[in-house]
Write an enzyme that holds these catalytic residues in place. Structure first.
Site, PDB file in Angstrom:
ATOM      1  N   ASP A 191     -70.778  -8.217 -40.651  1.00 28.23           N
ATOM      2  CA  ASP A 191     -72.024  -8.899 -40.613  1.00 28.23           C
ATOM      3  C   ASP A 191     -71.580 -10.318 -41.704  1.00 28.23           C
ATOM      4  OD1 ASP A 191     -74.572 -10.136 -40.802  1.00 28.23           O
ATOM      5  OD2 ASP A 191     -75.190  -8.722 -41.958  1.00 28.23           O
TER       6      ASP A 191
ATOM      7  N   GLU B 219     -76.451 -17.425 -45.515  1.00 28.94           N
ATOM      8  CA  GLU B 219     -77.467 -17.006 -44.626  1.00 28.94           C
ATOM      9  C   GLU B 219     -78.166 -15.736 -45.220  1.00 28.94           C
ATOM     10  OE1 GLU B 219     -78.944 -14.133 -41.396  1.00 28.94           O
ATOM     11  OE2 GLU B 219     -77.397 -13.814 -43.192  1.00 28.94           O
ATOM     12  N   GLU B 220     -77.570 -15.024 -46.154  1.00 29.04           N
ATOM     13  CA  GLU B 220     -77.883 -13.723 -46.332  1.00 29.04           C
ATOM     14  C   GLU B 220     -79.086 -14.003 -47.634  1.00 29.04           C
ATOM     15  OE1 GLU B 220     -77.669 -11.379 -44.804  1.00 29.04           O
ATOM     16  OE2 GLU B 220     -75.570 -11.309 -44.019  1.00 29.04           O
TER      17      GLU B 220
ATOM     18  N   ASP C 211     -70.982 -16.373 -45.220  1.00 30.94           N
ATOM     19  CA  ASP C 211     -71.146 -15.486 -46.505  1.00 30.94           C
ATOM     20  C   ASP C 211     -71.632 -14.176 -46.052  1.00 30.94           C
ATOM     21  OD1 ASP C 211     -73.670 -16.483 -45.401  1.00 30.94           O
ATOM     22  OD2 ASP C 211     -74.795 -15.654 -47.062  1.00 30.94           O
TER      23      ASP C 211
END
Length: 480
Positions: free
Chosen positions: A114, A144-145, A77
């Site tokens: 990222d 993850e974010e 993601d």
């Protein structure tokens, strides 16, 4: 120069392919399918676990079968941020990239370097026929974010690797061996509405550079929510201020770049005049770090109702008092932020208020202290407070075998020592390590600037440097 002409071509090719697939956090269905197809087309063992993590396994190349198995890990993601004047739909469109001198960036949006460069790097070694490596397990995690739910959902026994290489660090001379944990703090309340009694104004704050709420939190950047709170505070004692709406900030892990507030005051002209000195002071405070900052206070028309002066005062006092930025520097590691909070999002609409925060710390007790301090402020203001999404930090192990190997390779290749550090960002290593406590872990990557903001960019030469370093590490993994 076109992206396809950049070196190493294999990484930029895979990064472009990845970036053609929409991949917002919590909406990873398309990129999960993309990665599953990628592994299957290479005839590699490919699985998708019950939460959506993709695991692709590749046998060791001849001669390296006796080496320790490696887990290569990056998240699928990306943070979705764009400038207000950019028309872009992250749910349906691929990222529009361009080469700008020594950098690759996107056109008015986050780039997704990222952690897309990390993902593309793993894809490149999976499809290669000439890169020596031990047995590999490529772990592509989701979300993850905005919660690290992919890492949290990874079960014991899914991985056999003894060393994990996380490719989610943003300085190419750093070897990361630890990170902060985090917790989401949400304040909320519903208020009764009434007709506004005064004249309506709108404050707009824009042009801040934003950035990563962990890696950039100590840099003194402006926070749109905090600046709005300072400006609204002007009207508390003399203006019978009534809030109508606030729309400021965005994702918890991004420092807020812009926002606005609509409100009613007894005397609009007086408020605007009184605000000039504060506006000037704020512009002077941020003149070196926020050169594009713009603050505008203007008369406005709105048919919406307001919340009461009493309730408005409670919200504004909370915004004025709540912790934002660095809470404590580490007494053990030089220049490391130990704990912080990002007041990330303030939304007031039709009497419904939400204030989103992300508190981080490399020390669990301090993380709790920051969260409890926020809770205390918000509860004094009559709000309900919820804690969620807590994840642990990653405790450094500076003497591990893989770190020593990487230090030696870096010194040989680049004639200087790398920086062996811990970071204030949240990495998935701490969560994965809870289920795989014997696994050695390290994080590294190419130089990326402006992550979590539309200014995000990846350095072209650094990606080439990282790729060479990465390949040499794979060739020098120790024996089982």
């Amino acid at each position: 120069m076109e992206l396809s002409q950049l070196e190493p071509q294999i990484i930029w090719k895979n990064f472009a392919a990845l970036n053609s697939v929409p991949r917002p956090s919590k909406k990873e269905e398309k990129v999960i399918e993309f990665m599953k197809n990628f592994g299957e087309q290479l005839n590699l063992e490919t699985t998708v676990d019950e939460v959506g993590n993709v695991i692709i396994k590749k046998p060791a190349t001849p001669g390296l079968e006796d080496r320790k198995a490696i887990v290569l890990q990056s998240h699928l993601d990306m943070v979705c941020q764009k400038n207000n004047d950019v028309n872009f739909d992250f749910d349906t469109q691929g990222i529009q990239m361009e080469v700008d001198g020594d950098w690759v960036k996107a056109k008015g949006t986050t780039l997704g370097a990222d952690n897309g460069i990390g993902v593309a790097t793993i894809m490149s070694v999976l499809e290669s026929n000439d890169i020596p490596h031990p047995a590999l397990e490529a772990l592509f995690t989701i979300d993850e974010e905005t919660g690290m739910t992919g890492a949290k959902g990874l079960k014991p026994g899914q991985l056999e690797g003894k060393i994990l290489l996380n490719l989610d660090t943003e300085e190419d001379d750093e070897i990361d061996i630890g990170c902060a944990g985090g917790i989401d703090v949400t304040a909320s309340q519903n208020y009764n509405l009434e007709d506004p009694k005064g004249q309506i104004l709108k404050i707009t704050v824009k042009g801040l550079q934003g950035g990563h709420s962990g890696m950039d939190i100590h840099k003194g950047f402006g926070n749109a929510n905090v600046l709005l709170g300072r400006l609204l505070y002007l009207g508390l004692n003399q203006q019978n201020l009534e809030l109508i709406s606030i729309d400021s900030g965005g994702l918890r892990n991004a420092i807020p770049r812009e926002g606005n507030a609509v409100f009613s005051v007894r005397n609009a002209l007086e408020f605007i005049e009184n605000s000039e000195s504060l506006k000037s002071a704020i512009m002077e405070e941020f003149s070196e770090v926020e050169k594009d900052l713009h603050i505008n206070i203007e008369n406005f028309t709105s048919a919406e109702k307001a919340i009461s002066e009493v309730d408005s005062k409670k919200i504004i006092l909370a915004l004025k008092a709540v912790q934002n930025g660095v809470y404590r520097m580490s007494p053990d590691v030089a220049d490391l932020v130990e704990s912080s909070n990002n007041v990330a999002r303030v939304e007031l609409k039709n009497g419904e208020l939400k204030i989103l925060n992300l508190s981080r710390s490399s020390v669990d007790s301090t993380k709790d202290t920051v969260a409890e301090q926020l809770k205390s402020v918000f509860e004094l203001a009559g709000m309900d407070v919820d804690f969620s999404g807590s994840y642990p930090g990653w405790k450094p192990k500076p003497g591990s075998e893989i770190v020593k190997i990487m230090e030696k390779i870096y010194e040989k290749d680049f004639q200087e020592k790398p920086q062996v550090v811990a970071c204030h960002a949240g990495l998935e290593c701490g969560i994965i390590g809870a289920n795989y406590p014997e696994m050695e872990m390290v994080s590294f990557g190419p130089t990326i600037r402006g992550a979590h903001s539309p200014d995000e960019k990846a350095n072209i030469a650094s990606v080439a440097k990282f790729w060479g370093f990465f390949k040499e590490i794979l060739a020098n993994i120790p024996a089982k």
